[in-house]
Design a protein around this motif. Structure first.
Motif, PDB file in Angstrom:
ATOM      1  N   TRP A 148       0.843  -1.201   0.000  1.00  0.00           N
ATOM      2  CA  TRP A 148       0.000   0.000   0.000  1.00  0.00           C
ATOM      3  C   TRP A 148       0.881   1.257   0.000  1.00  0.00           C
ATOM      4  O   TRP A 148       0.611   2.219  -0.728  1.00  0.00           O
ATOM      5  N   SER A 149       1.950   1.244   0.813  1.00  0.00           N
ATOM      6  CA  SER A 149       2.855   2.390   0.878  1.00  0.00           C
ATOM      7  C   SER A 149       3.512   2.660  -0.473  1.00  0.00           C
ATOM      8  O   SER A 149       3.654   3.810  -0.877  1.00  0.00           O
ATOM      9  N   ALA A 150       3.898   1.591  -1.154  1.00  0.00           N
ATOM     10  CA  ALA A 150       4.515   1.755  -2.480  1.00  0.00           C
ATOM     11  C   ALA A 150       3.529   2.424  -3.436  1.00  0.00           C
ATOM     12  O   ALA A 150       3.907   3.301  -4.221  1.00  0.00           O
ATOM     13  N   GLY A 151       2.266   2.032  -3.343  1.00  0.00           N
ATOM     14  CA  GLY A 151       1.242   2.634  -4.187  1.00  0.00           C
ATOM     15  C   GLY A 151       1.001   4.100  -3.855  1.00  0.00           C
ATOM     16  O   GLY A 151       0.686   4.904  -4.729  1.00  0.00           O
ATOM     17  N   GLU A 152       1.146   4.441  -2.556  1.00  0.00           N
ATOM     18  CA  GLU A 152       0.970   5.841  -2.140  1.00  0.00           C
ATOM     19  C   GLU A 152       2.159   6.692  -2.586  1.00  0.00           C
ATOM     20  O   GLU A 152       1.998   7.832  -3.020  1.00  0.00           O
ATOM     21  N   LEU A 153       3.369   6.132  -2.461  1.00  0.00           N
ATOM     22  CA  LEU A 153       4.588   6.877  -2.800  1.00  0.00           C
ATOM     23  C   LEU A 153       4.772   7.006  -4.302  1.00  0.00           C
ATOM     24  O   LEU A 153       5.212   8.040  -4.790  1.00  0.00           O
ATOM     25  N   ALA A 154       4.460   5.923  -5.022  1.00  0.00           N
ATOM     26  CA  ALA A 154       4.691   5.918  -6.467  1.00  0.00           C
ATOM     27  C   ALA A 154       3.477   5.362  -7.181  1.00  0.00           C
ATOM     28  O   ALA A 154       3.504   4.250  -7.698  1.00  0.00           O
ATOM     29  N   PRO A 155       2.375   6.113  -7.194  1.00  0.00           N
ATOM     30  CA  PRO A 155       1.187   5.617  -7.893  1.00  0.00           C
ATOM     31  C   PRO A 155       1.458   5.535  -9.396  1.00  0.00           C
ATOM     32  O   PRO A 155       2.133   6.405  -9.955  1.00  0.00           O
ATOM     33  N   ALA A 156       0.972   4.461  -9.999  1.00  0.00           N
ATOM     34  CA  ALA A 156       1.165   4.312 -11.437  1.00  0.00           C
ATOM     35  C   ALA A 156       0.323   5.353 -12.165  1.00  0.00           C
ATOM     36  O   ALA A 156      -0.834   5.569 -11.830  1.00  0.00           O
ATOM     37  N   ALA A 157       0.937   6.012 -13.134  1.00  0.00           N
ATOM     38  CA  ALA A 157       0.182   6.955 -13.953  1.00  0.00           C
ATOM     39  C   ALA A 157      -0.709   6.157 -14.904  1.00  0.00           C
ATOM     40  O   ALA A 157      -0.676   4.935 -14.903  1.00  0.00           O
ATOM     41  N   ASP A 158      -1.517   6.838 -15.665  1.00  0.00           N
ATOM     42  CA  ASP A 158      -2.369   6.148 -16.630  1.00  0.00           C
ATOM     43  C   ASP A 158      -1.503   5.302 -17.551  1.00  0.00           C
ATOM     44  O   ASP A 158      -0.437   5.705 -17.971  1.00  0.00           O
ATOM     45  N   GLY A 159      -2.004   4.105 -17.849  1.00  0.00           N
ATOM     46  CA  GLY A 159      -1.275   3.241 -18.749  1.00  0.00           C
ATOM     47  C   GLY A 159      -0.726   2.025 -18.053  1.00  0.00           C
ATOM     48  O   GLY A 159      -1.465   1.334 -17.355  1.00  0.00           O
TER      49      GLY A 159
END
Lengths: 112, 131
Positions: B23-34
Motif C-alpha cells: 500500500w505504501s509503495a502505491g501511495e509513494l509511487a502511484p502508477a500513472a495512466d497506462g
C-alpha cells in the motif's frame, strides 16, 4: 486509519492463503491447487469490488488488504519456475487466464 | 495437513506487514495512466526476494521466520488480484497491447527473477515454505 485497515485485511488474507496452500498445494502436481484457488478467489473478489465501484475504507480493508494478502504473485512465480518450462507454463496459463476470467466475472457481478 | 496455529499467526503478522508495504509503495509511487508499473515492480521484487529467501540464515534456521517472511511478508506484498484486475481493466478499456505487455511482461520478468534468485542461492525451496 487506512494502513491499519490494509494490515488487518492483509493479515487475514495471508493467514487464509497459508492454510489453504499448506493443505492443497502438492509439489508433484502440475498445478499448485491451493495457491491457484486463493489467487482465483481473490481476483474474483477484487473484480467485484471494482465493478461495484467500492472506494475508501472498504476498498482498503477488502481490496488492498484482504484480496492483496489472499493472493500472491511471489509463490506463484516460484512454483511455476520450479515446475520447469512445460508444466510451469501450464500452471502459469491456468493462473493468468483463470484470474483474468475471475476478475472479469467479479466485475460483471459487481456491476449488477 | 493443517498448519500449526503458531505458524498461521506468523503468516498473518508477515502478511499484514507486506500488505502495508505494498500500500505504501502505491501511495509513494502511484502508477500513472497506462502501464501499471507499481504492481509490476512489487511483483518482480517480491518474486526475486522469495527465491533468495533460502539464502537467509534466519529463514533457514527457523520455520517461524521462514513462514513470516515467505508466505507472510512476501506473499502479502505481492498480489495476483491487482494484477488480474489491472489486466482486465486494460483489456476492457481497449488497451489490448498494453494489457498483453503487462500480463506477459510481469510473468516473464518474475519467472526470470526467480531463476536468477534460485541460481544465486543454489538451493531447492520446500514448497510448504513458499509465500
Amino acid at each position: 486509519m487506512t494502513p491499519l485497515l490494509v494490515a488487518l485485511g492483509g493479515g487475514v488474507g495471508a493467514a487464509l492463503r497459508f492454510v489453504v496452500a499448506t493443505r492443497l498445494d502438492a509439489p508433484g502436481r502440475t498445478v499448485a491447487a491451493g495457491t491457484l484457488l486463493v489467487n482465483l478467489v481473490g481476483s474474483f473478489v477484487l473484480g467485484l469490488l471494482a465493478g461495484a465501484a467500492v472506494r475508501g475504507d472498504v476498498l482498503a480493508l477488502l481490496g488492498v488488504g484482504f484480496c492483496g494478502g489472499l493472493t500472491t504473485y511471489s509463490s506463484f512465480a516460484v512454483q511455476a519456475a520450479e515446475r520447469g518450462p512445460r508444466r510451469g507454463a501450464t500452471y502459469a496459463a491456468a493462473t493468468v487466464l483463470g484470474a483474468l476470467a475471475a476478475a472479469s466475472l467479479g466485475w460483471w457481478v459487481g456491476q449488477a | 495437513m493443517t498448519p500449526r496455529p503458531r505458524l498461521v499467526a506468523c503468516a498473518a503478522a508477515g502478511g499484514a506487514v507486506g500488505a502495508v508495504l505494498r500500500w505504501s509503495a502505491g501511495e509513494l509511487a502511484p502508477a500513472a495512466d497506462g502501464f501499471p508499473w507499481t504492481t509490476f515492480a512489487i511483483n518482480v521484487t517480491g518474486s526475486l526476494l522469495l527465491a533468495l529467501l533460502p539464502a537467509l540464515a534466519l529463514a533457514r534456521g527457523s520455520r517461524a521466520w521462514a513462514v513470516a517472511l515467505g508466505p507472510g511478508v512476501l506473499g502479502g506484498f505481492t498480489t495476483l488480484s491487482a494484477y488480474a484486475e489491472e489486466g482486465r481493466a486494460l483489456l476492457a478499456g481497449g488497451s489490448t497491447g498494453t494489457a498483453l505487455a503487462y500480463l506477459l511482461g510481469t510473468l516473464a520478468a518474475c519467472w526470470v527473477a526467480v531463476l536468477l534468485g534460485a541460481a544465486a542461492t543454489r538451493r531447492q525451496v520446500p514448497e510448504e515454505d513458499l509465500g
